[in-house]
Design a protein around this motif. Structure first.
Motif, PDB file in Angstrom:
ATOM      1  N   MET A  34       0.844  -1.193   0.000  1.00 60.06           N
ATOM      2  CA  MET A  34       0.000   0.000   0.000  1.00 60.06           C
ATOM      3  C   MET A  34       0.882   1.246   0.000  1.00 60.06           C
ATOM      4  SD  MET A  34      -3.032  -1.235  -0.049  1.00 60.06           S
ATOM      5  CE  MET A  34      -3.935   0.306   0.180  1.00 60.06           C
ATOM      6  N   SER A  35       0.390   2.264  -0.670  1.00 58.89           N
ATOM      7  CA  SER A  35       1.146   3.506  -0.754  1.00 58.89           C
ATOM      8  C   SER A  35       0.209   4.706  -0.697  1.00 58.89           C
ATOM      9  CB  SER A  35       1.937   3.569  -2.070  1.00 58.89           C
ATOM     10  OG  SER A  35       2.851   2.518  -2.180  1.00 58.89           O
ATOM     11  N   TRP A  36       0.794   5.821  -0.336  1.00 58.72           N
ATOM     12  CA  TRP A  36       0.121   7.114  -0.439  1.00 58.72           C
ATOM     13  C   TRP A  36       0.870   7.947  -1.467  1.00 58.72           C
ATOM     14  CZ3 TRP A  36      -4.438   8.448   1.735  1.00 58.72           C
ATOM     15  CH2 TRP A  36      -4.897   7.680   2.808  1.00 58.72           C
ATOM     16  N   TYR A  37       0.131   8.530  -2.361  1.00 55.77           N
ATOM     17  CA  TYR A  37       0.653   9.464  -3.344  1.00 55.77           C
ATOM     18  C   TYR A  37      -0.037  10.808  -3.124  1.00 55.77           C
ATOM     19  CZ  TYR A  37       2.733   5.690  -6.161  1.00 55.77           C
ATOM     20  OH  TYR A  37       3.499   4.652  -6.609  1.00 55.77           O
ATOM     21  N   ARG A  38       0.532  11.843  -3.715  1.00 55.29           N
ATOM     22  CA  ARG A  38      -0.134  13.133  -3.684  1.00 55.29           C
ATOM     23  C   ARG A  38       0.091  13.865  -5.002  1.00 55.29           C
ATOM     24  NH1 ARG A  38       3.616  16.274   0.857  1.00 55.29           N
ATOM     25  NH2 ARG A  38       5.476  16.557  -0.450  1.00 55.29           N
ATOM     26  N   GLN A  39      -0.853  14.752  -5.285  1.00 57.56           N
ATOM     27  CA  GLN A  39      -0.737  15.552  -6.499  1.00 57.56           C
ATOM     28  C   GLN A  39      -1.183  16.974  -6.193  1.00 57.56           C
ATOM     29  OE1 GLN A  39      -2.810  13.983  -9.941  1.00 57.56           O
ATOM     30  NE2 GLN A  39      -1.477  15.146 -11.311  1.00 57.56           N
ATOM     31  N   ALA A  40      -0.252  17.895  -6.352  1.00 58.94           N
ATOM     32  CA  ALA A  40      -0.542  19.308  -6.167  1.00 58.94           C
ATOM     33  C   ALA A  40      -0.942  19.916  -7.511  1.00 58.94           C
ATOM     34  CB  ALA A  40       0.686  20.019  -5.610  1.00 58.94           C
ATOM     35  N   PRO A  41      -1.664  21.028  -7.500  1.00 52.90           N
ATOM     36  CA  PRO A  41      -2.085  21.656  -8.760  1.00 52.90           C
ATOM     37  C   PRO A  41      -0.904  21.947  -9.665  1.00 52.90           C
ATOM     38  CG  PRO A  41      -3.238  22.642  -6.922  1.00 52.90           C
ATOM     39  CD  PRO A  41      -2.195  21.735  -6.331  1.00 52.90           C
ATOM     40  N   LYS A  43       1.208  19.915 -10.871  1.00 53.07           N
ATOM     41  CA  LYS A  43       2.358  19.036 -10.675  1.00 53.07           C
ATOM     42  C   LYS A  43       1.963  17.581 -10.932  1.00 53.07           C
ATOM     43  CE  LYS A  43       4.874  21.917  -7.369  1.00 53.07           C
ATOM     44  NZ  LYS A  43       5.597  21.935  -6.069  1.00 53.07           N
ATOM     45  N   GLU A  44       2.978  16.745 -11.143  1.00 49.34           N
ATOM     46  CA  GLU A  44       2.730  15.331 -11.345  1.00 49.34           C
ATOM     47  C   GLU A  44       2.453  14.642 -10.000  1.00 49.34           C
ATOM     48  OE1 GLU A  44       5.495  14.571 -15.318  1.00 49.34           O
ATOM     49  OE2 GLU A  44       5.956  13.557 -13.445  1.00 49.34           O
ATOM     50  N   ARG A  45       1.744  13.536 -10.097  1.00 52.50           N
ATOM     51  CA  ARG A  45       1.510  12.741  -8.893  1.00 52.50           C
ATOM     52  C   ARG A  45       2.841  12.163  -8.411  1.00 52.50           C
ATOM     53  NH1 ARG A  45      -3.657   8.790  -8.815  1.00 52.50           N
ATOM     54  NH2 ARG A  45      -4.480  10.781  -9.595  1.00 52.50           N
ATOM     55  N   GLU A  46       3.071  12.222  -7.099  1.00 52.43           N
ATOM     56  CA  GLU A  46       4.323  11.729  -6.554  1.00 52.43           C
ATOM     57  C   GLU A  46       4.083  10.782  -5.392  1.00 52.43           C
ATOM     58  OE1 GLU A  46       6.760  14.791  -4.829  1.00 52.43           O
ATOM     59  OE2 GLU A  46       5.150  15.550  -3.544  1.00 52.43           O
ATOM     60  N   LEU A  47       5.005   9.846  -5.230  1.00 55.10           N
ATOM     61  CA  LEU A  47       4.943   8.918  -4.121  1.00 55.10           C
ATOM     62  C   LEU A  47       5.302   9.635  -2.824  1.00 55.10           C
ATOM     63  CD1 LEU A  47       4.710   5.975  -3.030  1.00 55.10           C
ATOM     64  CD2 LEU A  47       7.169   5.773  -3.484  1.00 55.10           C
ATOM     65  N   VAL A  48       4.483   9.454  -1.808  1.00 61.56           N
ATOM     66  CA  VAL A  48       4.739  10.036  -0.497  1.00 61.56           C
ATOM     67  C   VAL A  48       5.317   8.993   0.447  1.00 61.56           C
ATOM     68  CG1 VAL A  48       3.693  11.114   1.526  1.00 61.56           C
ATOM     69  CG2 VAL A  48       2.895  11.742  -0.767  1.00 61.56           C
ATOM     70  N   ALA A  49       4.643   7.844   0.514  1.00 67.65           N
ATOM     71  CA  ALA A  49       5.084   6.789   1.434  1.00 67.65           C
ATOM     72  C   ALA A  49       4.515   5.457   0.980  1.00 67.65           C
ATOM     73  CB  ALA A  49       4.627   7.091   2.859  1.00 67.65           C
ATOM     74  N   GLY A  50       5.231   4.383   1.290  1.00 64.89           N
ATOM     75  CA  GLY A  50       4.770   3.054   0.950  1.00 64.89           C
ATOM     76  C   GLY A  50       5.043   2.082   2.076  1.00 64.89           C
ATOM     77  N   ILE A  51       4.254   1.014   2.119  1.00 63.31           N
ATOM     78  CA  ILE A  51       4.427  -0.009   3.148  1.00 63.31           C
ATOM     79  C   ILE A  51       4.181  -1.372   2.527  1.00 63.31           C
ATOM     80  CG2 ILE A  51       2.020   0.184   3.929  1.00 63.31           C
ATOM     81  CD1 ILE A  51       3.120  -0.244   6.818  1.00 63.31           C
ATOM     82  N   SER A  52       4.983  -2.343   2.920  1.00 61.77           N
ATOM     83  CA  SER A  52       4.860  -3.691   2.366  1.00 61.77           C
ATOM     84  C   SER A  52       3.588  -4.372   2.862  1.00 61.77           C
ATOM     85  CB  SER A  52       6.086  -4.514   2.747  1.00 61.77           C
ATOM     86  OG  SER A  52       6.183  -4.627   4.158  1.00 61.77           O
ATOM     87  N   SER A  53       3.291  -5.511   2.275  1.00 64.39           N
ATOM     88  CA  SER A  53       2.021  -6.181   2.552  1.00 64.39           C
ATOM     89  C   SER A  53       1.853  -6.564   4.026  1.00 64.39           C
ATOM     90  CB  SER A  53       1.876  -7.421   1.682  1.00 64.39           C
ATOM     91  OG  SER A  53       2.956  -8.302   1.900  1.00 64.39           O
ATOM     92  N   THR A  58       8.941  -0.028   5.098  1.00 66.39           N
ATOM     93  CA  THR A  58       8.335   1.241   4.710  1.00 66.39           C
ATOM     94  C   THR A  58       9.345   2.084   3.944  1.00 66.39           C
ATOM     95  OG1 THR A  58       8.964   2.284   6.806  1.00 66.39           O
ATOM     96  CG2 THR A  58       6.757   1.313   6.690  1.00 66.39           C
ATOM     97  N   LYS A  59       8.840   3.019   3.170  1.00 62.06           N
ATOM     98  CA  LYS A  59       9.699   3.956   2.457  1.00 62.06           C
ATOM     99  C   LYS A  59       8.989   5.297   2.388  1.00 62.06           C
ATOM    100  CE  LYS A  59       7.985   2.387  -2.045  1.00 62.06           C
ATOM    101  NZ  LYS A  59       8.353   1.830  -3.372  1.00 62.06           N
ATOM    102  N   TYR A  60       9.799   6.372   2.298  1.00 63.05           N
ATOM    103  CA  TYR A  60       9.254   7.720   2.310  1.00 63.05           C
ATOM    104  C   TYR A  60       9.962   8.598   1.300  1.00 63.05           C
ATOM    105  CZ  TYR A  60       7.236   6.273   6.764  1.00 63.05           C
ATOM    106  OH  TYR A  60       6.527   5.614   7.750  1.00 63.05           O
ATOM    107  N   ALA A  61       9.227   9.552   0.782  1.00 56.44           N
ATOM    108  CA  ALA A  61       9.855  10.597  -0.009  1.00 56.44           C
ATOM    109  C   ALA A  61      10.739  11.432   0.909  1.00 56.44           C
ATOM    110  CB  ALA A  61       8.793  11.480  -0.652  1.00 56.44           C
ATOM    111  N   GLY A  66      10.643  11.708   8.350  1.00 56.62           N
ATOM    112  CA  GLY A  66      10.718  12.255   9.696  1.00 56.62           C
ATOM    113  C   GLY A  66       9.482  13.014  10.133  1.00 56.62           C
ATOM    114  N   ARG A  67       8.591  13.315   9.205  1.00 48.36           N
ATOM    115  CA  ARG A  67       7.357  14.034   9.538  1.00 48.36           C
ATOM    116  C   ARG A  67       6.113  13.168   9.347  1.00 48.36           C
ATOM    117  NH1 ARG A  67       5.758  18.228   6.535  1.00 48.36           N
ATOM    118  NH2 ARG A  67       6.803  17.541   4.628  1.00 48.36           N
ATOM    119  N   PHE A  68       6.148  12.288   8.366  1.00 45.05           N
ATOM    120  CA  PHE A  68       5.009  11.426   8.049  1.00 45.05           C
ATOM    121  C   PHE A  68       5.322   9.983   8.450  1.00 45.05           C
ATOM    122  CE2 PHE A  68       3.127  13.985   4.218  1.00 45.05           C
ATOM    123  CZ  PHE A  68       3.120  15.132   5.011  1.00 45.05           C
ATOM    124  N   THR A  69       4.266   9.268   8.843  1.00 49.29           N
ATOM    125  CA  THR A  69       4.407   7.852   9.175  1.00 49.29           C
ATOM    126  C   THR A  69       3.270   7.065   8.534  1.00 49.29           C
ATOM    127  OG1 THR A  69       5.422   8.381  11.303  1.00 49.29           O
ATOM    128  CG2 THR A  69       4.584   6.146  11.008  1.00 49.29           C
TER     129      THR A  69
END
Length: 116
Positions: A34-41, A43-53, A58-61, A66-69
């Protein structure tokens, strides 16, 4: 029917916190990364964070490290994104993604606005 439903977005002041949730149904949630992406006006959609099954990896942009979990509860078929120390540049539509090759699913997105 596959569904990913995000919630928890809103307006928050700089330095504030939000917790996003993504409730999944219609597929075997525990076998998907599972992952979270974001898209600002404008701009392209970008990966924010991901987590394995199983949640062991976990991985972060760099911009959110250090700010998002990211976390998941496979018993509740839900993935979360805890966002702290929010900045105006975090303003975007945040999307939940489920991936297990060759499948991939997207939620409809939830708006996060960081502004004073």
């Amino acid at each position: 029917q596959v569904q990913l439903v995000e919630s928890g977005g809103g307006l928050v002041q700089p330095g504030g916190s939000l917790r996003l949730s993504c409730a999944a149904s219609g597929f075997t949630f525990s076998t998907y990364a599972m992952s979270w992406y974001r898209q600002a006006p404008g701009k392209e959609r970008e990966l924010v964070a991901g987590i394995s099954s199983v949640g062991g990896s976990t991985k972060y942009a760099d911009s959110v490290q250090g700010r998002f979990t990211i976390s998941r509860d496979n018993a509740k078929n839900t993935v979360y994104l805890q966002m702290n120390s929010l900045k105006p540049e975090d303003t975007a539509v945040y999307y939940c993604n489920a991936a297990r090759r060759p499948d991939g699913y997207w939620g409809q997105g939830t708006q996060v606005t960081v502004s004073s």
